[in-house]
Design a protein around this motif. Sequence first.
Motif, short mmCIF file in Angstrom:
data_model
loop_
_atom_site.label_atom_id
_atom_site.label_comp_id
_atom_site.label_asym_id
_atom_site.label_seq_id
_atom_site.Cartn_x
_atom_site.Cartn_y
_atom_site.Cartn_z
N GLU A 11 0.83 -1.21 0.00
CA GLU A 11 0.00 0.00 0.00
C GLU A 11 0.87 1.26 0.00
N SER A 15 0.07 1.63 -3.60
CA SER A 15 -1.39 1.69 -3.37
C SER A 15 -2.10 0.53 -4.08
N PHE A 16 -1.44 -0.62 -4.15
CA PHE A 16 -1.97 -1.83 -4.79
C PHE A 16 -2.21 -1.65 -6.30
N LYS A 95 -0.31 1.58 8.37
CA LYS A 95 -1.14 0.82 7.44
C LYS A 95 -1.25 -0.64 7.85
#
Length: 103
Positions: A11, A15-16, A95
């Motif tokens: 992430e 951010s994928f 996160k």
Amino acid sequence: IQPSHIYAMIEQESSFNKHAVSDKGKAKCLLQIHPSSGYTANTTDIESCLITGTNILLNFQDKFGNLRDATKAYYCGNNIKRKSCNKYLQGVESKKLKYNDWI
């Protein structure tokens, strides 16, 4: 390394987004693999990116003896005392909390 830590790094790094490109335009992958690291990954293959990124992190963990410094080194290389390294680590750790129950 806990999967939640890898998810948090993904992430933080991309951010994928499997098509993410680093701010310098050289690193691509979910876990950004910079050519300066000495590692290469097939950037069109998600599995290759994840394996390579995890291996880099494991090598830094062996070198520094702990995951916190290894995570900073993943972002900063061997110069882990820079402020940006701590900021990166804080981002990953914050996160990570949301991924602890995934597995």
